[in-house]
Write a protein that holds these residues in place. Structure first.
Motif, PDB file in Angstrom:
ATOM      1  N   SER A 286      -7.364  -6.040  25.456  1.00  0.00           N
ATOM      2  CA  SER A 286      -7.619  -7.051  26.677  1.00  0.00           C
ATOM      3  C   SER A 286      -7.142  -6.069  27.871  1.00  0.00           C
ATOM      4  CB  SER A 286      -6.976  -8.224  26.735  1.00  0.00           C
ATOM      5  OG  SER A 286      -5.278  -7.870  26.497  1.00  0.00           O
ATOM      6  N   MET A 287      -6.375  -4.967  27.804  1.00  0.00           N
ATOM      7  CA  MET A 287      -5.834  -4.449  28.905  1.00  0.00           C
ATOM      8  C   MET A 287      -6.034  -2.703  28.607  1.00  0.00           C
ATOM      9  SD  MET A 287      -2.699  -6.360  30.698  1.00  0.00           S
ATOM     10  CE  MET A 287      -2.646  -5.262  32.145  1.00  0.00           C
ATOM     11  N   GLN A 288      -6.387  -1.953  29.503  1.00  0.00           N
ATOM     12  CA  GLN A 288      -6.615  -0.499  29.405  1.00  0.00           C
ATOM     13  C   GLN A 288      -5.311   0.068  30.159  1.00  0.00           C
ATOM     14  OE1 GLN A 288      -9.920   1.724  29.382  1.00  0.00           O
ATOM     15  NE2 GLN A 288     -11.387   0.351  29.817  1.00  0.00           N
ATOM     16  N   LEU A 289      -5.075   1.107  29.548  1.00  0.00           N
ATOM     17  CA  LEU A 289      -4.024   2.043  30.133  1.00  0.00           C
ATOM     18  C   LEU A 289      -4.392   2.899  31.009  1.00  0.00           C
ATOM     19  CD1 LEU A 289      -2.734   3.572  26.489  1.00  0.00           C
ATOM     20  CD2 LEU A 289      -1.868   1.848  27.734  1.00  0.00           C
ATOM     21  N   GLU A 290      -3.351   3.151  32.279  1.00  0.00           N
ATOM     22  CA  GLU A 290      -3.762   3.852  33.030  1.00  0.00           C
ATOM     23  C   GLU A 290      -4.003   5.406  32.905  1.00  0.00           C
ATOM     24  OE1 GLU A 290      -0.771   3.077  36.293  1.00  0.00           O
ATOM     25  OE2 GLU A 290      -1.284   1.151  36.469  1.00  0.00           O
ATOM     26  N   GLU A 291      -3.284   5.762  31.862  1.00  0.00           N
ATOM     27  CA  GLU A 291      -3.376   7.063  31.429  1.00  0.00           C
ATOM     28  C   GLU A 291      -3.464   7.198  30.021  1.00  0.00           C
ATOM     29  OE1 GLU A 291      -1.445  11.791  32.214  1.00  0.00           O
ATOM     30  OE2 GLU A 291      -0.613   9.837  33.145  1.00  0.00           O
ATOM     31  N   GLY A 292      -4.274   8.136  29.474  1.00  0.00           N
ATOM     32  CA  GLY A 292      -4.255   8.221  27.993  1.00  0.00           C
ATOM     33  C   GLY A 292      -5.575   8.929  27.585  1.00  0.00           C
ATOM     34  N   VAL A 294      -9.109   9.223  27.188  1.00  0.00           N
ATOM     35  CA  VAL A 294     -10.506   8.182  27.607  1.00  0.00           C
ATOM     36  C   VAL A 294     -11.599   8.923  26.408  1.00  0.00           C
ATOM     37  CG1 VAL A 294     -12.109   8.175  29.256  1.00  0.00           C
ATOM     38  CG2 VAL A 294      -9.779   8.376  29.925  1.00  0.00           C
ATOM     39  N   ILE A 295     -12.007   7.918  25.872  1.00  0.00           N
ATOM     40  CA  ILE A 295     -12.882   7.973  24.612  1.00  0.00           C
ATOM     41  C   ILE A 295     -14.220   7.642  25.320  1.00  0.00           C
ATOM     42  CG2 ILE A 295     -13.785   7.702  22.161  1.00  0.00           C
ATOM     43  CD1 ILE A 295     -11.151   9.682  22.787  1.00  0.00           C
ATOM     44  N   LEU A 296     -15.410   8.333  25.077  1.00  0.00           N
ATOM     45  CA  LEU A 296     -16.718   7.747  25.489  1.00  0.00           C
ATOM     46  C   LEU A 296     -17.601   7.375  24.091  1.00  0.00           C
ATOM     47  CD1 LEU A 296     -17.340  10.687  28.109  1.00  0.00           C
ATOM     48  CD2 LEU A 296     -16.464   8.186  28.356  1.00  0.00           C
ATOM     49  N   PHE A 297     -18.082   6.401  24.028  1.00  0.00           N
ATOM     50  CA  PHE A 297     -18.717   5.876  22.793  1.00  0.00           C
ATOM     51  C   PHE A 297     -20.301   5.719  23.155  1.00  0.00           C
ATOM     52  CE2 PHE A 297     -14.293   4.166  22.129  1.00  0.00           C
ATOM     53  CZ  PHE A 297     -14.388   4.607  20.963  1.00  0.00           C
ATOM     54  N   GLN A 298     -20.999   6.190  22.222  1.00  0.00           N
ATOM     55  CA  GLN A 298     -22.640   6.025  22.256  1.00  0.00           C
ATOM     56  C   GLN A 298     -22.958   4.778  21.396  1.00  0.00           C
ATOM     57  OE1 GLN A 298     -25.112   9.371  22.851  1.00  0.00           O
ATOM     58  NE2 GLN A 298     -26.702   8.312  21.635  1.00  0.00           N
ATOM     59  N   LEU A 299     -23.206   3.977  21.516  1.00  0.00           N
ATOM     60  CA  LEU A 299     -23.540   2.837  20.521  1.00  0.00           C
ATOM     61  C   LEU A 299     -24.981   2.831  20.044  1.00  0.00           C
ATOM     62  CD1 LEU A 299     -22.066  -0.129  22.348  1.00  0.00           C
ATOM     63  CD2 LEU A 299     -20.788   1.188  20.780  1.00  0.00           C
ATOM     64  N   GLY A 302     -28.053   2.557  22.041  1.00  0.00           N
ATOM     65  CA  GLY A 302     -28.109   3.442  23.345  1.00  0.00           C
ATOM     66  C   GLY A 302     -27.084   3.199  24.460  1.00  0.00           C
ATOM     67  N   GLN A 303     -26.447   2.177  24.205  1.00  0.00           N
ATOM     68  CA  GLN A 303     -25.688   1.761  25.401  1.00  0.00           C
ATOM     69  C   GLN A 303     -24.259   2.520  25.295  1.00  0.00           C
ATOM     70  OE1 GLN A 303     -26.476  -0.140  22.642  1.00  0.00           O
ATOM     71  NE2 GLN A 303     -26.740  -2.270  23.395  1.00  0.00           N
ATOM     72  N   ASN A 304     -23.604   2.639  26.376  1.00  0.00           N
ATOM     73  CA  ASN A 304     -22.416   3.308  26.429  1.00  0.00           C
ATOM     74  C   ASN A 304     -21.283   2.689  26.800  1.00  0.00           C
ATOM     75  OD1 ASN A 304     -23.585   6.280  26.063  1.00  0.00           O
ATOM     76  ND2 ASN A 304     -24.403   5.945  28.140  1.00  0.00           N
ATOM     77  N   LYS A 305     -19.958   2.907  25.835  1.00  0.00           N
ATOM     78  CA  LYS A 305     -18.628   2.176  26.212  1.00  0.00           C
ATOM     79  C   LYS A 305     -17.475   3.186  26.452  1.00  0.00           C
ATOM     80  CE  LYS A 305     -19.725  -2.292  25.564  1.00  0.00           C
ATOM     81  NZ  LYS A 305     -19.294  -3.322  26.368  1.00  0.00           N
ATOM     82  N   GLN A 306     -16.759   2.836  27.174  1.00  0.00           N
ATOM     83  CA  GLN A 306     -15.607   3.535  27.414  1.00  0.00           C
ATOM     84  C   GLN A 306     -14.191   3.133  27.341  1.00  0.00           C
ATOM     85  OE1 GLN A 306     -15.895   6.201  30.977  1.00  0.00           O
ATOM     86  NE2 GLN A 306     -13.891   5.699  31.614  1.00  0.00           N
ATOM     87  N   TYR A 307     -13.355   3.538  26.833  1.00  0.00           N
ATOM     88  CA  TYR A 307     -11.985   2.907  26.736  1.00  0.00           C
ATOM     89  C   TYR A 307     -10.907   3.955  26.645  1.00  0.00           C
ATOM     90  CZ  TYR A 307      -8.244  -0.469  25.243  1.00  0.00           C
ATOM     91  OH  TYR A 307      -7.440  -1.155  25.294  1.00  0.00           O
ATOM     92  N   THR A 308      -9.618   3.795  27.360  1.00  0.00           N
ATOM     93  CA  THR A 308      -8.604   4.533  27.394  1.00  0.00           C
ATOM     94  C   THR A 308      -7.473   4.239  26.263  1.00  0.00           C
ATOM     95  OG1 THR A 308      -8.820   4.763  29.844  1.00  0.00           O
ATOM     96  CG2 THR A 308      -6.789   5.668  28.787  1.00  0.00           C
ATOM     97  N   PHE A 309      -7.458   5.188  25.347  1.00  0.00           N
ATOM     98  CA  PHE A 309      -6.434   4.982  24.231  1.00  0.00           C
ATOM     99  C   PHE A 309      -5.182   5.637  24.356  1.00  0.00           C
ATOM    100  CE2 PHE A 309     -10.666   4.194  22.602  1.00  0.00           C
ATOM    101  CZ  PHE A 309     -10.443   3.157  21.404  1.00  0.00           C
ATOM    102  N   SER A 310      -4.010   5.059  23.760  1.00  0.00           N
ATOM    103  CA  SER A 310      -2.814   5.923  23.823  1.00  0.00           C
ATOM    104  C   SER A 310      -2.836   7.272  23.309  1.00  0.00           C
ATOM    105  CB  SER A 310      -1.641   5.076  23.282  1.00  0.00           C
ATOM    106  OG  SER A 310      -1.981   4.948  21.699  1.00  0.00           O
ATOM    107  N   TYR A 311      -1.863   8.296  23.499  1.00  0.00           N
ATOM    108  CA  TYR A 311      -1.996   9.558  23.108  1.00  0.00           C
ATOM    109  C   TYR A 311      -1.621   9.690  21.450  1.00  0.00           C
ATOM    110  CZ  TYR A 311      -1.725  10.979  27.951  1.00  0.00           C
ATOM    111  OH  TYR A 311      -2.050  11.225  29.564  1.00  0.00           O
TER     112      TYR A 311
END
Length: 367
Positions: A286-292, A294-299, A302-311
């Protein structure tokens, strides 16, 4: 932008442009590309042809190889174009008995590879473009020993002296080759790696790895990869038939996934349990981290998703994210990291341990 907390690093793929990556990482910005260096090489060739009195068709360039590797003269000329920058061999008389830790940067060259070492905000970094996990921290205490190791492995080392240009980090479109990393991230990776018994700094190029593999194979010996190398390509899995879905549950027609992801094993008739899993994942993402990371997903569509995961995120976290994102159209899938040519099948692995860092692209492929 606070440049003091950022490090620019270029990663080498299957190209032979380590000279480009070396000089840009040294200068902390994409100052040059392969066309720029090739133009300098051509000008040097022209000057040498005139000096030697040779005709063009009889002259073989000493400044750029057929595979795109550039000479020290090309890199030296490129540095001169930025102003007061010049190179000296660490073995020259002027540098003998000098405290090299007081310098700002070095470029290192073997016959087939270039890499740079740079001091940034009083911290030394090994910026080798074949590093598996990005810039490597070199302690002041270890710098002289590291330079000696580099030299003993057949490299020439040059000190880059003069006034360095400011970092060129604005408006960089980060990708699989050009990365801007925080010093905090690099330090966290370093602290994890130094705890390993086989920890060592990388001085090689992927070309040297392939050479050793070929040598082993010619002798009928098995090549054992090390923690420092890029992951080998895993054999592709047999493609499964398209899964069918029924009702609120997930119907996979008794397929066995190549991935040990637990949510693929949800009973297709247990819609209530699946709903609980999705509610848990909704809270998780539900919430993204400010730093971590950043993973770019290609579905698949053809759509793209981005999310910031913890280290300390694992492969399972990546599967959780896509499992949740595809909740309206459930599917079995496998995640592929194209830059590492690696299928992510072991969900227990931590991302940093398998060379997945920030701004890495992950392809989502239906099984």
């Amino acid at each position: 932008m606070n440049y003091q907390q950022l490090v620019y690093w270029e990663k080498q793929g299957y190209d032979q442009l380590c000279g480009v990556h070396c000089i840009n990482s040294l200068l902390q910005g994409p100052y040059f590309n392969e066309v720029d260096l090739a133009t300098i090489a051509q000008e040097l060739d022209r000057q040498e042809i005139e000096l030697l009195g040779k005709t063009g068709h009889r002259y073989r360039s000493q400044n750029v190889a057929e595979d795109g590797n550039f000479s020290i003269q090309v890199l030296a000329e490129a540095l001169k174009k930025l102003g007061d920058l010049y190179i000296e061999s660490v073995d020259s008389k002027i540098n003998q008995n000098q405290d090299l830790s007081q310098e700002s940067g070095f470029i290192c060259n073997s016959q087939a590879h270039w890499f740079s070492i740079r001091k940034i905000e009083n911290v030394w970094y090994n910026l080798n473009s074949t590093n598996k996990r990005g810039p490597e921290i070199i302690s002041d205490f270890y710098l002289s020993a590291f330079l000696l190791s580099v030299k003993e492995n057949g490299y020439q080392i040059f000190v880059v002296k003069g006034v360095y240009p400011p970092p060129q980090l604005d408006n960089i479109d980060q990708n699989d080759r050009q990365k801007v990393l925080t010093t905090q991230f690099i330090k966290q990776v370093h602290d994890r790696r130094v705890k390993k018994k086989n920890y060592k700094l990388n001085i090689g190029g992927s070309d040297e790895v392939e050479m050793e593999k070929a040598l082993k194979q010619s002798k009928g010996e098995k090549y054992e990869s090390t923690d420092e190398e890029f992951e080998d390509v895993q054999q592709p899995q047999k493609k499964q038939s398209t899964p069918k879905f029924q009702g609120q549950g997930v119907q996979f027609q008794n397929q066995k996934s190549a991935v040990n992801y637990p949510n693929f094993n949800i009973d297709p008739l247990d819609a209530e349990y699946r709903s609980i899993i999705l509610m848990t994942l909704e809270q998780k993402f539900s919430m993204q981290l400010e730093e971590g990371l950043v993973i770019l997903f290609q579905l698949p569509g053809g759509q793209n998703k981005q999310y910031t995961f913890s280290y300390d995120a694992t492969v399972e976290d990546l599967y959780d994210f896509i499992f949740f994102e595809s909740r309206q159209q459930p599917m079995r899938f496998i995640l592929i990291c194209p830059i590492q040519k690696l299928q992510l099948q072991d969900v227990s692995q931590q991302l940093l341990d398998i060379g997945i860092d920030t701004m890495t692209q992950i392809i989502v492929k239906k099984e």
